[in-house]
Design a protein around this motif. Structure first.
Motif, PDB file in Angstrom:
ATOM      1  N   GLY A 106      79.340 -18.689  14.018  1.00 58.13           N
ATOM      2  CA  GLY A 106      79.710 -18.613  12.595  1.00 58.13           C
ATOM      3  C   GLY A 106      78.513 -18.312  11.718  1.00 58.13           C
ATOM      4  N   TRP A 107      77.397 -18.975  12.016  1.00 57.90           N
ATOM      5  CA  TRP A 107      76.194 -18.719  11.234  1.00 57.90           C
ATOM      6  C   TRP A 107      75.683 -17.309  11.475  1.00 57.90           C
ATOM      7  CZ3 TRP A 107      71.202 -17.234  11.886  1.00 57.90           C
ATOM      8  CH2 TRP A 107      70.400 -17.340  10.749  1.00 57.90           C
ATOM      9  N   ALA A 108      75.735 -16.854  12.726  1.00 54.26           N
ATOM     10  CA  ALA A 108      75.288 -15.493  13.030  1.00 54.26           C
ATOM     11  C   ALA A 108      76.121 -14.475  12.253  1.00 54.26           C
ATOM     12  CB  ALA A 108      75.378 -15.227  14.524  1.00 54.26           C
ATOM     13  N   GLN A 109      77.432 -14.731  12.112  1.00 55.53           N
ATOM     14  CA  GLN A 109      78.289 -13.825  11.342  1.00 55.53           C
ATOM     15  C   GLN A 109      77.894 -13.827   9.871  1.00 55.53           C
ATOM     16  OE1 GLN A 109      80.879 -11.637  12.443  1.00 55.53           O
ATOM     17  NE2 GLN A 109      80.269 -10.903  10.423  1.00 55.53           N
ATOM     18  N   ARG A 110      77.616 -15.012   9.332  1.00 52.79           N
ATOM     19  CA  ARG A 110      77.202 -15.083   7.922  1.00 52.79           C
ATOM     20  C   ARG A 110      75.880 -14.340   7.701  1.00 52.79           C
ATOM     21  NH1 ARG A 110      79.235 -20.165   8.807  1.00 52.79           N
ATOM     22  NH2 ARG A 110      77.197 -21.165   8.926  1.00 52.79           N
ATOM     23  N   LEU A 111      74.969 -14.448   8.671  1.00 49.20           N
ATOM     24  CA  LEU A 111      73.698 -13.721   8.561  1.00 49.20           C
ATOM     25  C   LEU A 111      73.942 -12.218   8.608  1.00 49.20           C
ATOM     26  CD1 LEU A 111      70.643 -13.636   8.351  1.00 49.20           C
ATOM     27  CD2 LEU A 111      70.530 -13.881  10.840  1.00 49.20           C
ATOM     28  N   ALA A 112      74.801 -11.777   9.506  1.00 50.70           N
ATOM     29  CA  ALA A 112      75.126 -10.346   9.582  1.00 50.70           C
ATOM     30  C   ALA A 112      75.712  -9.867   8.261  1.00 50.70           C
ATOM     31  CB  ALA A 112      76.095 -10.079  10.730  1.00 50.70           C
ATOM     32  N   ARG A 114      69.195 -15.504   0.375  1.00 47.40           N
ATOM     33  CA  ARG A 114      67.993 -15.392   1.215  1.00 47.40           C
ATOM     34  C   ARG A 114      67.331 -16.749   1.411  1.00 47.40           C
ATOM     35  NH1 ARG A 114      64.565 -10.044   1.034  1.00 47.40           N
ATOM     36  NH2 ARG A 114      63.544 -11.349   2.543  1.00 47.40           N
ATOM     37  N   ALA A 115      67.257 -17.546   0.338  1.00 49.80           N
ATOM     38  CA  ALA A 115      66.658 -18.883   0.438  1.00 49.80           C
ATOM     39  C   ALA A 115      67.469 -19.760   1.382  1.00 49.80           C
ATOM     40  CB  ALA A 115      66.565 -19.522  -0.948  1.00 49.80           C
ATOM     41  N   GLU A 116      68.807 -19.676   1.293  1.00 49.85           N
ATOM     42  CA  GLU A 116      69.653 -20.447   2.201  1.00 49.85           C
ATOM     43  C   GLU A 116      69.415 -20.027   3.652  1.00 49.85           C
ATOM     44  OE1 GLU A 116      73.617 -19.822   0.763  1.00 49.85           O
ATOM     45  OE2 GLU A 116      73.306 -21.102  -0.989  1.00 49.85           O
ATOM     46  N   THR A 117      69.254 -18.745   3.880  1.00 49.77           N
ATOM     47  CA  THR A 117      68.992 -18.245   5.231  1.00 49.77           C
ATOM     48  C   THR A 117      67.657 -18.778   5.747  1.00 49.77           C
ATOM     49  OG1 THR A 117      70.264 -16.255   4.798  1.00 49.77           O
ATOM     50  CG2 THR A 117      68.731 -16.162   6.636  1.00 49.77           C
ATOM     51  N   HIS A 118      66.639 -18.741   4.910  1.00 53.56           N
ATOM     52  CA  HIS A 118      65.324 -19.264   5.308  1.00 53.56           C
ATOM     53  C   HIS A 118      65.407 -20.738   5.661  1.00 53.56           C
ATOM     54  CE1 HIS A 118      62.588 -15.875   4.634  1.00 53.56           C
ATOM     55  NE2 HIS A 118      63.410 -15.525   3.658  1.00 53.56           N
ATOM     56  N   ARG A 119      66.132 -21.511   4.846  1.00 52.28           N
ATOM     57  CA  ARG A 119      66.268 -22.944   5.129  1.00 52.28           C
ATOM     58  C   ARG A 119      66.981 -23.158   6.466  1.00 52.28           C
ATOM     59  NH1 ARG A 119      67.411 -23.125  -0.285  1.00 52.28           N
ATOM     60  NH2 ARG A 119      69.655 -23.318   0.063  1.00 52.28           N
ATOM     61  N   HIS A 120      68.001 -22.390   6.718  1.00 51.62           N
ATOM     62  CA  HIS A 120      68.738 -22.531   7.966  1.00 51.62           C
ATOM     63  C   HIS A 120      67.857 -22.169   9.161  1.00 51.62           C
ATOM     64  CE1 HIS A 120      72.355 -22.933  10.384  1.00 51.62           C
ATOM     65  NE2 HIS A 120      71.899 -21.910  11.082  1.00 51.62           N
ATOM     66  N   LEU A 121      67.108 -21.083   9.039  1.00 56.01           N
ATOM     67  CA  LEU A 121      66.249 -20.667  10.148  1.00 56.01           C
ATOM     68  C   LEU A 121      65.146 -21.686  10.422  1.00 56.01           C
ATOM     69  CD1 LEU A 121      65.916 -16.837   9.476  1.00 56.01           C
ATOM     70  CD2 LEU A 121      67.134 -17.952  11.355  1.00 56.01           C
ATOM     71  N   ASP A 122      64.655 -22.323   9.381  1.00 55.39           N
ATOM     72  CA  ASP A 122      63.609 -23.328   9.564  1.00 55.39           C
ATOM     73  C   ASP A 122      64.093 -24.490  10.433  1.00 55.39           C
ATOM     74  OD1 ASP A 122      61.744 -21.913   8.112  1.00 55.39           O
ATOM     75  OD2 ASP A 122      62.065 -23.051   6.254  1.00 55.39           O
ATOM     76  N   GLY A 123      65.390 -24.822  10.358  1.00 54.03           N
ATOM     77  CA  GLY A 123      65.903 -25.946  11.126  1.00 54.03           C
ATOM     78  C   GLY A 123      66.793 -25.540  12.286  1.00 54.03           C
TER      79      GLY A 123
END
Length: 75
Positions: A38-44, A21-30
């Protein structure tokens, strides 16, 4: 590994879930639009894992109830 009370140990699963979850938040912030596929798949995958983890956790909590079922939500 079981917890001291004989139940399942959730610490490692919880730790990994919070890390994801923290990694997702960091990614969304930037992130910039559009987000790469690829990122959308990892989020799914993360969201599916989170849902699965919540179901499992709810079932484990329910083991301590008289009918071994967690009450349904009023919401």
């Amino acid at each position: 590994m079981a917890s001291p009370a004989g139940g399942p140990a959730l610490e490692q699963t919880l730790s990994e879930w919070l890390k994801a979850r923290a990694e997702t938040h960091r990614h969304l912030d930037g992130a910039v639009t559009p987000v790469d596929a690829g990122w959308a798949q990892r989020l799914a995958d993360l969201l599916a894992t989170e849902q699965s983890w919540q179901v499992q956790y709810t079932e484990l909590v329910a083991l301590g109830t008289p009918e071994h079922r967690f009450p349904s939500s009023n919401r």
